[in-house]
Scaffold this active site. Structure first.
Site, PDB file in Angstrom:
ATOM      1  N   ASP A 162     -42.611 -39.793-126.426  1.00 30.31           N
ATOM      2  CA  ASP A 162     -43.244 -39.205-127.564  1.00 30.31           C
ATOM      3  C   ASP A 162     -44.108 -37.880-127.186  1.00 30.31           C
ATOM      4  O   ASP A 162     -44.684 -38.292-126.031  1.00 30.31           O
ATOM      5  CB  ASP A 162     -43.774 -40.330-128.193  1.00 30.31           C
ATOM      6  CG  ASP A 162     -44.221 -39.913-129.891  1.00 30.31           C
ATOM      7  OD1 ASP A 162     -43.636 -38.836-130.050  1.00 30.31           O
ATOM      8  OD2 ASP A 162     -44.408 -40.905-130.504  1.00 30.31           O
ATOM      9  N   HIS A 198     -43.562 -29.002-129.734  1.00 27.02           N
ATOM     10  CA  HIS A 198     -44.394 -30.278-130.030  1.00 27.02           C
ATOM     11  C   HIS A 198     -43.617 -31.707-129.290  1.00 27.02           C
ATOM     12  O   HIS A 198     -44.232 -32.657-129.510  1.00 27.02           O
ATOM     13  CB  HIS A 198     -44.219 -30.395-131.687  1.00 27.02           C
ATOM     14  CG  HIS A 198     -44.998 -29.665-132.492  1.00 27.02           C
ATOM     15  ND1 HIS A 198     -46.291 -29.852-132.938  1.00 27.02           N
ATOM     16  CD2 HIS A 198     -44.814 -28.168-132.389  1.00 27.02           C
ATOM     17  CE1 HIS A 198     -46.720 -28.585-133.421  1.00 27.02           C
ATOM     18  NE2 HIS A 198     -46.093 -27.699-133.284  1.00 27.02           N
TER      19      HIS A 198
HETATM   20  P1  ADQ Z   1     -43.383 -36.904-135.337  1.00 24.17           P
HETATM   21  O1  ADQ Z   1     -42.363 -37.673-134.460  1.00 24.17           O
HETATM   22  O2  ADQ Z   1     -43.099 -36.869-136.696  1.00 24.17           O
HETATM   23  O3  ADQ Z   1     -44.070 -35.877-134.758  1.00 24.17           O
HETATM   24  P2  ADQ Z   1     -46.217 -38.583-135.032  1.00 24.17           P
HETATM   25  O4  ADQ Z   1     -46.998 -37.464-133.932  1.00 24.17           O
HETATM   26  O5  ADQ Z   1     -46.384 -39.694-135.046  1.00 24.17           O
HETATM   27  O6  ADQ Z   1     -44.498 -38.018-134.950  1.00 24.17           O
HETATM   28  O7  ADQ Z   1     -46.547 -37.834-136.589  1.00 24.17           O
HETATM   29  C1  ADQ Z   1     -46.185 -38.458-137.699  1.00 24.17           C
HETATM   30  C2  ADQ Z   1     -47.057 -37.956-138.805  1.00 24.17           C
HETATM   31  O8  ADQ Z   1     -46.572 -38.418-139.962  1.00 24.17           O
HETATM   32  C3  ADQ Z   1     -48.437 -38.652-138.573  1.00 24.17           C
HETATM   33  O9  ADQ Z   1     -49.327 -37.786-139.106  1.00 24.17           O
HETATM   34  C4  ADQ Z   1     -48.454 -40.040-139.622  1.00 24.17           C
HETATM   35  O10 ADQ Z   1     -49.405 -40.268-140.502  1.00 24.17           O
HETATM   36  C5  ADQ Z   1     -47.345 -39.308-140.620  1.00 24.17           C
HETATM   37  N1  ADQ Z   1     -46.503 -40.549-141.135  1.00 24.17           N
HETATM   38  C6  ADQ Z   1     -45.607 -41.570-140.286  1.00 24.17           C
HETATM   39  N2  ADQ Z   1     -45.011 -42.240-141.193  1.00 24.17           N
HETATM   40  C7  ADQ Z   1     -45.475 -42.115-142.464  1.00 24.17           C
HETATM   41  C8  ADQ Z   1     -45.224 -42.647-143.699  1.00 24.17           C
HETATM   42  N3  ADQ Z   1     -44.145 -43.646-143.898  1.00 24.17           N
HETATM   43  N4  ADQ Z   1     -45.510 -41.933-144.683  1.00 24.17           N
HETATM   44  C9  ADQ Z   1     -46.516 -41.078-144.801  1.00 24.17           C
HETATM   45  N5  ADQ Z   1     -46.868 -40.408-143.670  1.00 24.17           N
HETATM   46  C10 ADQ Z   1     -46.302 -40.860-142.291  1.00 24.17           C
HETATM   47  C11 ADQ Z   1     -43.625 -34.675-133.633  1.00 24.17           C
HETATM   48  C12 ADQ Z   1     -43.599 -35.257-132.253  1.00 24.17           C
HETATM   49  C13 ADQ Z   1     -44.855 -35.879-131.950  1.00 24.17           C
HETATM   50  C14 ADQ Z   1     -46.131 -35.077-132.026  1.00 24.17           C
HETATM   51  C15 ADQ Z   1     -46.044 -34.295-133.302  1.00 24.17           C
HETATM   52  C16 ADQ Z   1     -47.114 -33.252-133.394  1.00 24.17           C
HETATM   53  O11 ADQ Z   1     -42.408 -36.040-132.142  1.00 24.17           O
HETATM   54  O12 ADQ Z   1     -45.003 -36.606-130.484  1.00 24.17           O
HETATM   55  O13 ADQ Z   1     -47.320 -35.964-132.112  1.00 24.17           O
HETATM   56  O14 ADQ Z   1     -44.801 -33.961-133.576  1.00 24.17           O
HETATM   57  O15 ADQ Z   1     -47.015 -32.403-132.314  1.00 24.17           O
END
Ligand code: ADQ
Length: 468
Positions: free
Chosen positions: A371, A163
């Site tokens: 990211d 991921h």
């Molecule tokens: P993350 O680094 O966690 O994921 P991201 O892809 O942005 O980052 O996913 C975060 C998820 O958490 C999103 O669905 C978002 O809506 C949710 N979220 C964020 N802040 C929140 C909050 N305060 N309250 C509730 N929900 C919240 C890792 C990798 C990424 C990759 C994903 C999936 O770092 O690059 O996109 O896995 O593979």
């Protein structure tokens, strides 16, 4: 033999969180998040199982069934959590795979714990998978599992998906026991990445470190073909659209806007509090825009939601302190009684609140230094069925390759950040629609179900053939 399963998912975390009821009783609730909602129907349809950790150190609960899935908890002791999870996974591999934006730390006991825990996950999967079954292993905490599992169960079809980014060759070379990690991944039939360049880095390393001869998207290893390819992950489009068109969510968005000052333009950041997300760079740019008068506290406001994450790891505690100091400084210097330029929320939010914020935001500011993908960017563009809003997106997020009409930015360059944020704030309705529409279509046509299907179909046509 105990029950066996045609399809097994292996991930660091189980897809459920423990919930304590008012009367003290404990139950399990499905964790929020796209990955879980994408995989759950597949696991359920195939009568599948999921191997993972509950999130609590100590003894593992007995395996149980929930939401049509068989859940198999793996135990992590407090020391495992410290060494395998906080140490090797999140203080060595995580920073190194994100271009070493924080210095990776290397400790032998962490590596030993990583081995031991990976073995525990592999053994659990080996015990559960049906003959010729399919096992899908997820992410950087479990990179040794594919090879360990292949040793135990050569009959299985094994897929792995990373991921996070996969680093450039020169950076990967810094890892102690780098060849072993590579061999771990080569135990899979299909290794999936977010970006094609990541797959290429991986294949190049098999040549450099193991003397293999990769070609196009595959490499021969121990008599098997291993395919390495990009499968950019996505979101549950239906879920976000449903929330975004819910009258209650829309009313909440209007209420938020009114409370923040109806005439002020709303900038929004939503991230896990992580040093890869560029939160400090965003605050620096915003602070400078206020200082040089490009924007003023009367006409803009920034809402920064930062989800608590890995708070036992020192770098994360330090980051939190720095971010909170900077928010305090900006509010102190540029705020007025009853009107702060930054609203900072160090908390998790439910999905409806999050989507309400997306609907309220004029400019979504996503500025990671690196990211894998960034799902918040995809959620934002899908939520904006009204074609309004603007997305400022780092070139260093995997999502930038697909969301080409975003306001792309180099977050390492504060001048560029300031310029692009200002441009996004000034985009008129026509420009907003012209940029948002193609991005929304892109994500709608490539949702998380398609991602899972593409991966599993490719896996099915790869590697070991199932016995009749
Ligand atoms: P993350 O680094 O966690 O994921 P991201 O892809 O942005 O980052 O996913 C975060 C998820 O958490 C999103 O669905 C978002 O809506 C949710 N979220 C964020 N802040 C929140 C909050 N305060 N309250 C509730 N929900 C919240 C890792 C990798 C990424 C990759 C994903 C999936 O770092 O690059 O996109 O896995 O593979």
């Amino acid at each position: 033999m105990s029950e066996s399963y045609e399809f097994v998912v292996v991930a660091n975390r189980l897809p459920v969180d423990e919930v304590v009821a008012d009367d003290g009783g404990r139950t399990w609730a499905r964790s929020p998040g796209g990955l879980v909602s994408a995989l759950q129907p597949i696991v359920r349809r195939q009568g599948g199982a999921w191997v993972g950790w509950t999130g609590q150190p100590g003894e593992a609960p007995e395996p149980f069934d929930a939401d049509g899935m068989h859940l198999h908890p793996v135990a992590l002791s407090a020391q495992d959590v410290e060494r395998y999870y906080e140490g090797q996974s999140n203080s060595t591999i995580w920073p190194l795979f994100h271009d070493a934006v924080e210095q990776p730390a290397h400790r032998r006991p962490w590596r030993h714990a990583y081995d031991a825990v990976n073995r525990r996950f592999a053994e659990a999967a080996a015990q559960l998978a049906a003959p010729g079954g399919t096992v899908w292993v997820h992410d950087y905490q479990l990179m040794l599992v594919p090879a360990m599992l292949r040793d135990l169960r050569p009959d299985l079809q094994i897929g792995f998906f990373l991921h996070i980014p996969f680093p450039p060759v020169e950076l990967f070379m810094q890892l102690p026991r780098r060849a072993e990690l590579l061999r771990g991944l080569l135990g899979a039939d299909l290794v999936g990445f977010q970006r094609p360049l990541a797959a290429q880095n991986f294949l190049q390393l098999t040549a450099r470190l193991l003397g293999l001869e990769p070609q196009d998207e595959h490499v021969e290893h121990e008599g098997r073909t291993v395919v390495a390819r990009a499968f950019p992950i996505s979101i549950d489009v239906g879920e976000v659209e449903e929330l975004a068109t819910d009258p209650e969510v829309q009313a909440e968005a209007r209420r938020m806007r009114a409370e923040l000052g109806g005439d002020r333009r709303l900038l929004l950041g939503v991230d896990r509090l992580d040093y890869t997300k560029g939160i400090e760079q965003r605050l620096e740019a915003y602070g400078e825009l206020l200082a040089d008068g490009t924007v003023s506290n009367d006409d803009v406001v920034l809402v920064q939601v930062a989800t608590p994450s890995r708070m036992r790891v020192q770098e994360y505690q330090e980051l939190r302190a720095r971010v909170e100091r900077e928010v305090g400084r900006i509010n102190g210097e540029f705020g007025a009684v009853g009107q702060a330029p930054v609203h900072y929320l160090f908390q998790s939010m439910n999905r409806a609140e999050l989507v309400a914020l997306y609907l309220a935001a004029d400019v979504m500011v996503i500025t990671p230094l690196r990211d894998g993908m960034n799902l918040v960017a995809k959620e934002y563009v899908v939520a904006r069925g009204d074609d309004r809003g603007a997305l400022v997106l780092s070139e260093f997020a995997g999502a930038a390759a697909e969301l080409e009409t975003a306001f792309l930015v180099n977050p390492h360059d504060v001048e560029d950040l300031k310029r692009v944020i200002t441009e996004a704030l000034h985009a008129d309705d026509g420009e907003q629609a012209g940029r948002m529409r193609p991005m929304r279509t892109q994500v709608q046509q490539n949702d998380i179900d398609k991602w899972a299907r593409d991966f599993l179909e490719t896996l099915d046509s790869t590697g070991s053939t199932k016995p009749d």
